[in-house]
Design a protein around this motif. Structure first.
Motif, mmCIF file in Angstrom:
data_model
loop_
_atom_site.group_PDB
_atom_site.id
_atom_site.type_symbol
_atom_site.label_atom_id
_atom_site.label_comp_id
_atom_site.label_asym_id
_atom_site.label_seq_id
_atom_site.Cartn_x
_atom_site.Cartn_y
_atom_site.Cartn_z
ATOM 1 N N MET A 139 -5.942 10.426 9.792
ATOM 2 C CA MET A 139 -6.425 9.494 8.781
ATOM 3 C C MET A 139 -5.569 8.227 8.727
ATOM 4 S SD MET A 139 -7.374 12.114 5.682
ATOM 5 C CE MET A 139 -7.812 10.779 4.570
ATOM 6 N N LEU A 140 -4.256 8.376 8.786
ATOM 7 C CA LEU A 140 -3.369 7.216 8.753
ATOM 8 C C LEU A 140 -3.580 6.327 9.973
ATOM 9 C CD1 LEU A 140 -1.019 5.619 7.526
ATOM 10 C CD2 LEU A 140 0.560 7.175 8.717
ATOM 11 N N ALA A 141 -3.670 6.945 11.142
ATOM 12 C CA ALA A 141 -3.858 6.177 12.375
ATOM 13 C C ALA A 141 -5.188 5.435 12.374
ATOM 14 C CB ALA A 141 -3.763 7.108 13.583
ATOM 15 N N VAL A 142 -6.242 6.100 11.920
ATOM 16 C CA VAL A 142 -7.563 5.457 11.867
ATOM 17 C C VAL A 142 -7.549 4.283 10.895
ATOM 18 C CG1 VAL A 142 -9.935 5.802 11.051
ATOM 19 C CG2 VAL A 142 -8.911 7.436 12.637
ATOM 20 N N ALA A 143 -6.903 4.463 9.747
ATOM 21 C CA ALA A 143 -6.818 3.375 8.771
ATOM 22 C C ALA A 143 -6.088 2.170 9.363
ATOM 23 C CB ALA A 143 -6.109 3.865 7.505
ATOM 24 N N ILE A 144 -4.996 2.419 10.091
ATOM 25 C CA ILE A 144 -4.249 1.318 10.713
ATOM 26 C C ILE A 144 -5.064 0.674 11.825
ATOM 27 C CG2 ILE A 144 -2.179 0.730 12.047
ATOM 28 C CD1 ILE A 144 -0.734 2.969 10.505
ATOM 29 N N CYS A 145 -5.763 1.495 12.605
ATOM 30 C CA CYS A 145 -6.588 0.961 13.691
ATOM 31 C C CYS A 145 -7.698 0.058 13.168
ATOM 32 C CB CYS A 145 -7.178 2.098 14.525
ATOM 33 S SG CYS A 145 -6.005 2.866 15.668
ATOM 34 N N GLY A 203 -2.431 4.015 21.277
ATOM 35 C CA GLY A 203 -1.366 4.961 21.621
ATOM 36 C C GLY A 203 -0.154 4.802 20.740
ATOM 37 N N VAL A 204 0.256 3.559 20.528
ATOM 38 C CA VAL A 204 1.421 3.291 19.682
ATOM 39 C C VAL A 204 1.119 3.666 18.232
ATOM 40 C CG1 VAL A 204 2.935 1.473 18.783
ATOM 41 C CG2 VAL A 204 2.243 1.454 21.192
ATOM 42 N N VAL A 205 -0.067 3.293 17.771
ATOM 43 C CA VAL A 205 -0.443 3.569 16.376
ATOM 44 C C VAL A 205 -0.437 5.068 16.098
ATOM 45 C CG1 VAL A 205 -2.343 3.487 14.709
ATOM 46 C CG2 VAL A 205 -1.751 1.448 16.038
ATOM 47 N N TYR A 206 -1.063 5.867 16.980
ATOM 48 C CA TYR A 206 -1.141 7.314 16.753
ATOM 49 C C TYR A 206 0.240 7.962 16.828
ATOM 50 C CZ TYR A 206 -6.142 8.041 16.298
ATOM 51 O OH TYR A 206 -7.422 8.072 15.818
ATOM 52 N N SER A 207 1.058 7.539 17.781
ATOM 53 C CA SER A 207 2.392 8.128 17.923
ATOM 54 C C SER A 207 3.261 7.811 16.714
ATOM 55 C CB SER A 207 3.059 7.616 19.202
ATOM 56 O OG SER A 207 2.341 8.044 20.334
ATOM 57 N N TYR A 208 3.247 6.547 16.275
ATOM 58 C CA TYR A 208 4.054 6.178 15.116
ATOM 59 C C TYR A 208 3.512 6.788 13.832
ATOM 60 C CZ TYR A 208 7.365 3.026 17.355
ATOM 61 O OH TYR A 208 8.385 2.521 18.111
ATOM 62 N N ALA A 209 2.190 6.891 13.737
ATOM 63 C CA ALA A 209 1.605 7.541 12.555
ATOM 64 C C ALA A 209 2.062 8.990 12.469
ATOM 65 C CB ALA A 209 0.082 7.458 12.619
ATOM 66 N N ALA A 210 2.057 9.688 13.613
ATOM 67 C CA ALA A 210 2.522 11.079 13.636
ATOM 68 C C ALA A 210 3.994 11.173 13.264
ATOM 69 C CB ALA A 210 2.280 11.682 15.019
ATOM 70 N N ALA A 211 4.809 10.219 13.755
ATOM 71 C CA ALA A 211 6.243 10.229 13.444
ATOM 72 C C ALA A 211 6.484 9.975 11.957
ATOM 73 C CB ALA A 211 6.960 9.180 14.289
ATOM 74 N N ILE A 212 5.697 9.057 11.381
ATOM 75 C CA ILE A 212 5.846 8.759 9.956
ATOM 76 C C ILE A 212 5.450 9.972 9.107
ATOM 77 C CG2 ILE A 212 4.865 7.366 8.070
ATOM 78 C CD1 ILE A 212 4.689 5.054 10.147
ATOM 79 N N VAL A 213 4.347 10.604 9.459
ATOM 80 C CA VAL A 213 3.882 11.765 8.697
ATOM 81 C C VAL A 213 4.843 12.937 8.859
ATOM 82 C CG1 VAL A 213 2.022 13.487 8.519
ATOM 83 C CG2 VAL A 213 1.456 11.064 8.800
ATOM 84 N N TYR A 214 5.505 13.022 10.025
ATOM 85 C CA TYR A 214 6.389 14.153 10.307
ATOM 86 C C TYR A 214 7.562 14.224 9.326
ATOM 87 C CZ TYR A 214 9.736 17.146 12.728
ATOM 88 O OH TYR A 214 10.633 18.127 13.034
ATOM 89 N N ILE A 215 8.052 13.072 8.872
ATOM 90 C CA ILE A 215 9.245 13.059 8.013
ATOM 91 C C ILE A 215 9.001 13.800 6.693
ATOM 92 C CG2 ILE A 215 10.884 11.588 6.774
ATOM 93 C CD1 ILE A 215 10.407 9.502 9.052
ATOM 94 N N PRO A 216 7.999 13.416 5.905
ATOM 95 C CA PRO A 216 7.755 14.213 4.680
ATOM 96 C C PRO A 216 7.274 15.629 4.984
ATOM 97 C CG PRO A 216 6.030 12.562 4.978
ATOM 98 C CD PRO A 216 7.092 12.263 5.985
ATOM 99 N N ALA A 217 6.559 15.794 6.101
ATOM 100 C CA ALA A 217 6.095 17.136 6.465
ATOM 101 C C ALA A 217 7.287 18.062 6.714
ATOM 102 C CB ALA A 217 5.205 17.069 7.702
ATOM 103 N N TYR A 218 8.317 17.552 7.407
ATOM 104 C CA TYR A 218 9.499 18.378 7.680
ATOM 105 C C TYR A 218 10.199 18.763 6.379
ATOM 106 C CZ TYR A 218 13.873 20.082 9.527
ATOM 107 O OH TYR A 218 14.961 20.883 9.806
ATOM 108 N N ILE A 219 10.297 17.819 5.447
ATOM 109 C CA ILE A 219 10.952 18.111 4.162
ATOM 110 C C ILE A 219 10.200 19.223 3.432
ATOM 111 C CG2 ILE A 219 11.510 17.154 1.897
ATOM 112 C CD1 ILE A 219 11.922 14.438 3.332
#
Length: 199
Positions: free
Chosen positions: A41-47, A56-72
Motif C-alpha cells: 500500500m505504501l509503495a503504490v501510494a508513492i508510485c 524498484g527503489v520505491v518498493y525496496s525503500y517502502a519495505a525498509a521503512i515498514v520493517y522498522i516499526p514491524a520489528y519493534i
C-alpha cells in the motif's frame, strides 16, 4: 489456487532456512502480516505520486521503512526468540514475496493493493505455518512443542536441504489438488451447459 509460495515459488529463502518449527513459522507469519500489505500500500501510494517511476527503489525503500516499526512490534511480541530467525527476518525486506509487485507496469489503486496484499498475506502465512509444523513434526516429533511422536520420524527435516525437498513435495500435492479442483469445475460447467443446450 495461486499461492505465492506453493505455486509461484516466492519467499522460499526464509521458509527453507528459518521455518523449521511451528514457533519459527508463527514469527515469520507475524512478520509477513506486518510487512506485505503495508509495504504494498505504501509503495503504490508513492508510485501514484511519482508517476509510477523508480518502482524498484520505491518498493525496496517502502519495505525498509515498514520493517522498522514491524520489528519493534515483533520484538515486543516474541522478545529474544526473534533472534531464532537470524538474517532471514531482515531478508524479508528484499524478498520477492514482498516486493515482486514492482515488476508490473500496471499501477493498481491503493484499495486494490490492500485487497491483493491481504490475499498474498493469507497465502504466505498458510504456507509458512504448514511447512513449519510439518518440519517440526518430522524433525522433533512435536507440534508447537507438544509431543506427538515419541521418536522423531525424520531428524534431518530441520536442515535446509531437506527443507527444499519437503516444500517441493507439499507444493506438488498442493498443485495436484488445485489442478484436480480446476478440472472438476471445468467438467461441472461443461455438464451444466451441455444439459442446457440439449433442452
Amino acid at each position: 489456487m495461486n499461492n505465492p509460495v506453493m505455486v509461484r515459488g516466492l519467499g522460499l529463502a526464509p521458509i527453507v532456512a528459518a521455518a523449521v518449527s511451528g514457533q519459527n513459522a508463527w514469527m515469520l507469519c507475524a512478520a509477513t502480516i506486518l510487512l506485505v500489505t503495508a509495504t504494498r500500500m505504501l509503495a503504490v501510494a508513492i508510485c501514484h505520486l511519482t508517476g509510477n517511476r523508480f518502482r524498484g527503489v520505491v518498493y525496496s525503500y517502502a519495505a525498509a521503512i515498514v520493517y522498522i516499526p514491524a520489528y519493534i512490534i515483533l520484538y515486543n511480541l516474541f522478545g529474544a526468540d526473534l533472534s531464532l530467525l537470524g538474517i532471514y527476518l531482515p531478508v524479508l525486506v528484499v524478498e520477492p514475496a514482498v516486493i515482486k509487485r514492482m515488476e508490473s507496469n500496471d499501477l493498481e489503486t491503493v484499495g486494490e493493493a490492500f485487497r491483493r496484499g491481504i490475499n498474498n498475506t493469507i497465502g504466505i502465512c498458510f504456507s509458512v505455518l504448514l511447512v513449519g509444523v510439518v518440519r517440526e513434526l518430522l524433525a522433533e516429533g512435536t507440534v508447537f512443542g507438544n509431543v506427538v511422536f515419541p521418536v522423531a520420524p525424520l531428524p534431518l527435516a530441520d536442515q535446509p536441504g531437506t527443507g527444499f525437498i519437503i516444500i517441493g513435495l507439499i507444493a506438488a500435492v498442493w498443485t495436484a489438488i488445485g489442478g484436480a479442483y480446476v478440472h472438476y469445475k471445468i467438467e461441472e460447467v461443461r455438464h451444466l451447459y451441455g444439459n442446457k443446450r440439449k433442452r
